[in-house]
Motif scaffolding. Structure first.
Motif, PDB file in Angstrom:
ATOM      1  N   LEU A 168       0.860  -1.180   0.000  1.00 48.00           N
ATOM      2  CA  LEU A 168       0.000   0.000   0.000  1.00 48.00           C
ATOM      3  C   LEU A 168       0.899   1.232   0.000  1.00 48.00           C
ATOM      4  CD1 LEU A 168      -2.752   1.407   0.297  1.00 48.00           C
ATOM      5  CD2 LEU A 168      -2.542   1.117   2.779  1.00 48.00           C
ATOM      6  N   VAL A 169       0.761   2.069  -1.025  1.00 51.09           N
ATOM      7  CA  VAL A 169       1.625   3.249  -1.141  1.00 51.09           C
ATOM      8  C   VAL A 169       0.792   4.522  -1.221  1.00 51.09           C
ATOM      9  CG1 VAL A 169       3.614   2.101  -2.179  1.00 51.09           C
ATOM     10  CG2 VAL A 169       1.766   2.905  -3.647  1.00 51.09           C
ATOM     11  N   VAL A 170       1.368   5.589  -0.665  1.00 51.59           N
ATOM     12  CA  VAL A 170       0.766   6.920  -0.701  1.00 51.59           C
ATOM     13  C   VAL A 170       1.879   7.916  -1.023  1.00 51.59           C
ATOM     14  CG1 VAL A 170      -1.066   6.371   0.946  1.00 51.59           C
ATOM     15  CG2 VAL A 170       1.136   7.249   1.773  1.00 51.59           C
ATOM     16  N   CYS A 177       1.489   8.816   6.009  1.00 54.48           N
ATOM     17  CA  CYS A 177       2.927   8.593   5.905  1.00 54.48           C
ATOM     18  C   CYS A 177       3.641   8.841   7.234  1.00 54.48           C
ATOM     19  CB  CYS A 177       3.508   9.475   4.803  1.00 54.48           C
ATOM     20  SG  CYS A 177       5.111   8.922   4.192  1.00 54.48           S
ATOM     21  N   SER A 178       3.083   9.651   8.078  1.00 57.72           N
ATOM     22  CA  SER A 178       3.741   9.960   9.351  1.00 57.72           C
ATOM     23  C   SER A 178       3.698   8.788  10.320  1.00 57.72           C
ATOM     24  CB  SER A 178       3.085  11.184   9.996  1.00 57.72           C
ATOM     25  OG  SER A 178       1.703  10.938  10.236  1.00 57.72           O
ATOM     26  N   THR A 179       2.708   7.908  10.160  1.00 59.91           N
ATOM     27  CA  THR A 179       2.583   6.759  11.058  1.00 59.91           C
ATOM     28  C   THR A 179       3.172   5.482  10.464  1.00 59.91           C
ATOM     29  OG1 THR A 179       0.414   6.146  10.182  1.00 59.91           O
ATOM     30  CG2 THR A 179       0.471   7.726  12.005  1.00 59.91           C
ATOM     31  N   ARG A 180       3.141   5.372   9.129  1.00 63.55           N
ATOM     32  CA  ARG A 180       3.662   4.214   8.395  1.00 63.55           C
ATOM     33  C   ARG A 180       2.844   2.947   8.631  1.00 63.55           C
ATOM     34  NH1 ARG A 180       7.897   4.770   4.506  1.00 63.55           N
ATOM     35  NH2 ARG A 180       8.885   6.761   4.956  1.00 63.55           N
ATOM     36  N   THR A 181       1.814   3.012   9.485  1.00 62.82           N
ATOM     37  CA  THR A 181       0.921   1.874   9.696  1.00 62.82           C
ATOM     38  C   THR A 181      -0.514   2.380   9.662  1.00 62.82           C
ATOM     39  OG1 THR A 181       0.966   2.105  12.105  1.00 62.82           O
ATOM     40  CG2 THR A 181       2.587   0.612  11.126  1.00 62.82           C
ATOM     41  N   ALA A 182      -1.423   1.466   9.314  1.00 59.54           N
ATOM     42  CA  ALA A 182      -2.831   1.869   9.252  1.00 59.54           C
ATOM     43  C   ALA A 182      -3.714   0.660   9.501  1.00 59.54           C
ATOM     44  CB  ALA A 182      -3.142   2.481   7.890  1.00 59.54           C
ATOM     45  N   ASP A 183      -4.857   0.895  10.149  1.00 62.44           N
ATOM     46  CA  ASP A 183      -5.863  -0.151  10.262  1.00 62.44           C
ATOM     47  C   ASP A 183      -7.035   0.226   9.368  1.00 62.44           C
ATOM     48  OD1 ASP A 183      -7.221   1.872  11.586  1.00 62.44           O
ATOM     49  OD2 ASP A 183      -6.821   1.043  13.582  1.00 62.44           O
ATOM     50  N   ALA A 184      -8.078  -0.604   9.368  1.00 67.42           N
ATOM     51  CA  ALA A 184      -9.214  -0.365   8.476  1.00 67.42           C
ATOM     52  C   ALA A 184      -9.853   0.997   8.711  1.00 67.42           C
ATOM     53  CB  ALA A 184     -10.241  -1.483   8.646  1.00 67.42           C
ATOM     54  N   ALA A 185      -9.942   1.411   9.980  1.00 67.21           N
ATOM     55  CA  ALA A 185     -10.579   2.696  10.295  1.00 67.21           C
ATOM     56  C   ALA A 185      -9.818   3.856   9.661  1.00 67.21           C
ATOM     57  CB  ALA A 185     -10.674   2.877  11.809  1.00 67.21           C
ATOM     58  N   ILE A 258       2.867   1.872   3.407  1.00 63.92           N
ATOM     59  CA  ILE A 258       2.068   1.814   4.637  1.00 63.92           C
ATOM     60  C   ILE A 258       1.823   0.359   5.000  1.00 63.92           C
ATOM     61  CG2 ILE A 258      -0.086   2.495   5.750  1.00 63.92           C
ATOM     62  CD1 ILE A 258       1.725   4.844   4.905  1.00 63.92           C
ATOM     63  N   GLN A 259       2.189  -0.021   6.202  1.00 64.32           N
ATOM     64  CA  GLN A 259       1.921  -1.370   6.694  1.00 64.32           C
ATOM     65  C   GLN A 259       0.467  -1.435   7.175  1.00 64.32           C
ATOM     66  OE1 GLN A 259       3.970  -4.178   6.843  1.00 64.32           O
ATOM     67  NE2 GLN A 259       2.096  -5.216   7.491  1.00 64.32           N
ATOM     68  N   VAL A 260      -0.270  -2.409   6.675  1.00 55.86           N
ATOM     69  CA  VAL A 260      -1.650  -2.599   7.118  1.00 55.86           C
ATOM     70  C   VAL A 260      -1.633  -3.518   8.337  1.00 55.86           C
ATOM     71  CG1 VAL A 260      -3.960  -3.376   6.480  1.00 55.86           C
ATOM     72  CG2 VAL A 260      -2.461  -2.334   4.755  1.00 55.86           C
ATOM     73  N   LYS A 261      -2.144  -3.042   9.440  1.00 53.08           N
ATOM     74  CA  LYS A 261      -2.072  -3.772  10.709  1.00 53.08           C
ATOM     75  C   LYS A 261      -2.707  -5.155  10.598  1.00 53.08           C
ATOM     76  CE  LYS A 261      -1.944   0.236  13.805  1.00 53.08           C
ATOM     77  NZ  LYS A 261      -2.649   0.967  14.875  1.00 53.08           N
ATOM     78  N   GLY A 262      -1.961  -6.146  11.063  1.00 46.84           N
ATOM     79  CA  GLY A 262      -2.468  -7.513  11.096  1.00 46.84           C
ATOM     80  C   GLY A 262      -2.485  -8.210   9.762  1.00 46.84           C
ATOM     81  N   ALA A 263      -1.817  -7.645   8.743  1.00 48.96           N
ATOM     82  CA  ALA A 263      -1.877  -8.272   7.422  1.00 48.96           C
ATOM     83  C   ALA A 263      -0.544  -8.155   6.694  1.00 48.96           C
ATOM     84  CB  ALA A 263      -2.975  -7.617   6.574  1.00 48.96           C
ATOM     85  N   ARG A 264      -0.143  -9.264   6.088  1.00 47.89           N
ATOM     86  CA  ARG A 264       0.951  -9.234   5.115  1.00 47.89           C
ATOM     87  C   ARG A 264       0.304  -9.488   3.765  1.00 47.89           C
ATOM     88  NH1 ARG A 264       4.677 -12.719   2.533  1.00 47.89           N
ATOM     89  NH2 ARG A 264       6.671 -11.693   2.119  1.00 47.89           N
TER      90      ARG A 264
END
Length: 295
Positions: A168-170, A177-185, A258-264
């Motif tokens: 996942l890229v932005v 980009c400041s967090t580098r991780t994201a969940d569905a919300a 962006i790393q999606v939490k709980g998923a590769r």
């Protein structure tokens, strides 16, 4: 030689036009017509209904078309088996690949294959997954390499030959980009940059959005990986792309992953072949090289 005449007949049928067939075969149109007349004289029946725009097979023509393809395949197999007595792999190989594979993996693979089997004439076609599948079904391609789902009774989908990581890229100035991780919300109501319908990457992205239950603010559609990548760098929105596609841009800081939490996020690349077509030695050697792939 009868095999040449059969090749002409099959090409005329598949091109649905004498002029196009002549161009493909590098023959004159009268020469192509002569081959067809000789066949009709040989069998004593009309094989093709001719018109100014296209040709249509008669019932006898349909029988000959199916048998001619089998005979040509057997002839090529016999040639290759004879060449193998001299430890040679020859013939032609028509490979089709969807965009990610075709643009970032196939060129290196063909280079290695051509070095090992210099007498094989390789032709490569790059298109989206659906177009590659249809080309396999119409015998325009010997082997297809795709990342999308293919479900046709007349196509053999072989075991995957490679796993591909999706990212996942932005753009670098995106809020995520400041967090580098994201969940569905955090991925709700984003603008998404998508590939066209029929693309394996598009199918994967659609499923990703559906699985996470994401509400989409807006979408932009491009028919190439390069277009999607450039759109993200221009600040239009987010996208899911193969790591093969965006390696250099990530290293240069032009895109933010962006790393999606709980998923590769991964998918697999598959080999497609027509269920009715027997494999030539060149096809077998190419598939074997795919199995040994280490990139």
């Amino acid at each position: 030689m009868m095999v040449d005449t059969l090749k002409v007949y099959v090409t005329v049928v598949e091109q649905s036009n004498f002029s196009r067939a002549a161009k493909v075969l590098n023959l004159s149109q009268p020469g192509v017509s002569l081959h067809i007349r000789n066949l009709e004289n040989e069998f004593g029946v009309k094989l093709i209904h001719r018109s100014s725009k296209h040709v249509k097979m008669t019932e006898a023509g349909e029988i000959l078309y199916e048998r001619a393809k089998q005979m040509l395949s057997l002839f090529d197999t016999a040639k290759e088996e004879i060449h193998l007595l001299r430890d040679e792999v020859t013939g032609s190989l028509k490979i089709g690949a969807s965009y990610t594979i075709g643009e970032y993996i196939l060129p290196r693979l063909i280079a290695e294959f051509a070095q090992q089997y210099p007498q094989v004439d390789v032709h490569a076609t790059i298109a989206n997954t659906e177009d590659i599948a249809q080309a396999i079904r119409s015998n325009e391609l010997d082997i297809g390499l795709v990342e999308g789902k293919v479900d046709y009774a007349d196509i053999q989908v072989k075991h995957p030959f490679m796993e591909d990581e999706m990212v996942l890229v932005v753009p670098p100035d995106h809020s995520l980009c400041s967090t580098r991780t994201a969940d569905a919300a955090m991925l709700q109501h984003q603008v998404w940059i998508l590939r066209e319908n029929g693309s394996g990457t598009r199918s994967y992205c659609d499923q990703f959005i559906k699985d996470l239950g994401l509400a989409v603010k807006r979408t932009f559609v491009f028919n190439s990986n390069q277009g999607v990548k450039e759109a993200v760098m221009a600040g239009l929105g987010a996208a899911l792309l193969s790591r093969w596609v965006i390696r250099k841009e990530l290293e240069a800081g032009e895109l933010c992953s962006i790393q999606v939490k709980g998923a590769r996020i991964t998918r697999q690349f598959f080999i497609l072949q027509d269920t009715k077509t027997s494999s030539t030695m060149a096809m077998k050697m190419f598939v074997q090289k795919l199995r040994q792939l280490n990139i």
